[in-house]
Motif scaffolding. Structure first.
Motif, PDB file in Angstrom:
ATOM      1  N   ILE A   1       5.184   1.540  -4.258  1.00 24.27           N
ATOM      2  CA  ILE A   1       6.006   2.456  -3.469  1.00 24.27           C
ATOM      3  C   ILE A   1       5.617   3.919  -3.645  1.00 24.27           C
ATOM      4  CG2 ILE A   1       7.946   0.867  -3.353  1.00 24.27           C
ATOM      5  CD1 ILE A   1       9.294   2.586  -5.483  1.00 24.27           C
ATOM      6  N   ALA A   2       4.771   4.226  -4.618  1.00 20.56           N
ATOM      7  CA  ALA A   2       4.324   5.610  -4.800  1.00 20.56           C
ATOM      8  C   ALA A   2       3.060   5.612  -5.645  1.00 20.56           C
ATOM      9  CB  ALA A   2       5.413   6.446  -5.470  1.00 20.56           C
TER      10      ALA A   2
ATOM     11  N   ARG B   1       4.494   9.403  -1.951  1.00 22.53           N
ATOM     12  CA  ARG B   1       5.545   8.404  -1.778  1.00 22.53           C
ATOM     13  C   ARG B   1       5.384   7.646  -0.467  1.00 22.53           C
ATOM     14  NH1 ARG B   1       7.280  12.932  -3.935  1.00 22.53           N
ATOM     15  NH2 ARG B   1       8.515  12.891  -5.827  1.00 22.53           N
ATOM     16  N   ASP B   2       5.887   6.423  -0.473  1.00 23.63           N
ATOM     17  CA  ASP B   2       5.958   5.632   0.753  1.00 23.63           C
ATOM     18  C   ASP B   2       7.391   5.709   1.250  1.00 23.63           C
ATOM     19  OD1 ASP B   2       6.035   3.814   2.790  1.00 23.63           O
ATOM     20  OD2 ASP B   2       5.058   2.208   1.669  1.00 23.63           O
ATOM     21  N   ASP B   3       7.625   6.501   2.276  1.00 22.63           N
ATOM     22  CA  ASP B   3       8.969   6.706   2.796  1.00 22.63           C
ATOM     23  C   ASP B   3       9.428   5.594   3.731  1.00 22.63           C
ATOM     24  OD1 ASP B   3       9.228   9.120   1.417  1.00 22.63           O
ATOM     25  OD2 ASP B   3       8.296  10.255   3.042  1.00 22.63           O
ATOM     26  N   HIS B   4       8.612   4.566   3.902  1.00 23.11           N
ATOM     27  CA  HIS B   4       8.944   3.491   4.829  1.00 23.11           C
ATOM     28  C   HIS B   4       9.309   2.191   4.121  1.00 23.11           C
ATOM     29  CE1 HIS B   4       6.474   6.344   7.159  1.00 23.11           C
ATOM     30  NE2 HIS B   4       7.399   6.105   8.061  1.00 23.11           N
ATOM     31  N   VAL B   5       9.553   2.234   2.829  1.00 21.73           N
ATOM     32  CA  VAL B   5       9.908   1.032   2.081  1.00 21.73           C
ATOM     33  C   VAL B   5      11.205   0.436   2.623  1.00 21.73           C
ATOM     34  CG1 VAL B   5      10.577   0.145  -0.189  1.00 21.73           C
ATOM     35  CG2 VAL B   5       8.643   1.712   0.019  1.00 21.73           C
ATOM     36  N   GLY B   6      12.171   1.283   2.948  1.00 22.42           N
ATOM     37  CA  GLY B   6      13.437   0.797   3.488  1.00 22.42           C
ATOM     38  C   GLY B   6      13.257   0.009   4.768  1.00 22.42           C
ATOM     39  N   TYR B   7      12.345   0.451   5.615  1.00 23.36           N
ATOM     40  CA  TYR B   7      12.060  -0.271   6.856  1.00 23.36           C
ATOM     41  C   TYR B   7      11.538  -1.668   6.540  1.00 23.36           C
ATOM     42  CZ  TYR B   7       9.746  -1.709  11.134  1.00 23.36           C
ATOM     43  OH  TYR B   7       9.334  -2.434  12.227  1.00 23.36           O
TER      44      TYR B   7
ATOM     45  N   TYR C   1      12.174  -0.654 -10.996  1.00 23.39           N
ATOM     46  CA  TYR C   1      10.973   0.156 -10.783  1.00 23.39           C
ATOM     47  C   TYR C   1      10.238   0.337 -12.098  1.00 23.39           C
ATOM     48  CZ  TYR C   1      13.510   1.233  -6.546  1.00 23.39           C
ATOM     49  OH  TYR C   1      14.198   1.126  -5.370  1.00 23.39           O
TER      50      TYR C   1
END
Length: 108
Positions: free
Chosen positions: A31-32, A50-56, A73
């Motif tokens: 995730i980062a 960071r990966d801001d699309h993990v929630g998607y 984590y």
């Protein structure tokens, strides 16, 4: 969002586990990433990407029929670079590694 190949593989695992009737699904995602470069002054220049699309992505797993139950984590260090500071005041260090997310889902 994970790399497209990883996302496809993980979503396929989620589909297969759900079709088998598994009660739990456990996925691990990068995730980062912590990166950086040494400075000519010997200091560290670390940057977190960071990966801001993990929630998607997690929402896509839930659409299959899973509910997120638990997350965890961990930082996984993959290396470090040190360099002497210019006026002999010690060393600068640049860490390298990633943050892994661990996600446990329960079947709905």
């Amino acid at each position: 969002m994970p790399h497209p190949d990883d996302a496809s593989r993980l979503l396929q695992l989620a589909h297969e586990a759900h079709a088998r009737g598994d009660a739990l699904l456990h996925l691990q995602l990068d995730i980062a990433q912590l990166t950086g470069q040494t400075s000519t002054w010997g200091s560290a220049d670390n940057r977190m990407m960071r990966d801001d699309h993990v929630g998607y992505f997690l929402s896509e797993v839930e659409k299959i029929g899973w509910r997120l139950e638990h997350t965890g984590y961990a930082f996984v260090q993959s290396g470090a670079t040190t360099s002497a500071r210019i006026f002999g005041t010690g060393e600068g260090q640049v860490m390298h590694g990633g943050v892994d997310g661990y996600f446990t889902f329960r079947a709905v």
